[in-house]
Design a protein around this motif. Sequence first.
Motif: not given
Length: 170
Positions: A106-135
Amino acid sequence: MAMSNSLRNKLMTAAGSGAMFIAMAFLGGKEGVEGRQYTPYQDVAGVWTVCDGHTGSDIVQSKQYTDRECNQLLSVDLQPVKKTVDSMVKIPLGEYQRAALYSFTYNVGTRAFSTSTLLKQLNAGDVKGACQALRHWVYAGGQKWRGLMNRRDMERSMCLAENADDLAGK
């Protein structure tokens, strides 16, 4: 910034109601009602904003918005966010994790989320790393902002929580 006890209690109460309800409780109360902006203002990037981060050409700059109008805007604004997150995240997530992603997107926008490495981390199963990447997402208008750092810390805490006890620090 740590999550306030008031916000933590709201999020714990929202447990079981679904990620969308939790996200609305978070976005509508991350700073309490006093954090809601009833009068439109320009954010740090110069974007006209009102209520809980609503932007768009429908903002009436001279208008004083009500709680009901702000809640309605937030509910409508979160629908495309939910659709994007739900369709792009390919692994199972808990309610709090999903709610944190709704808030972030909601804050960064759907385009930024859809192209983010954070999403790639999530889909690779690295939930903890993706959560940390929010920072990492703490810049607006080319500057690092304390408000975004605080928001990302709270989203990170919610993202790492698997249940209400995790939010309570138990």
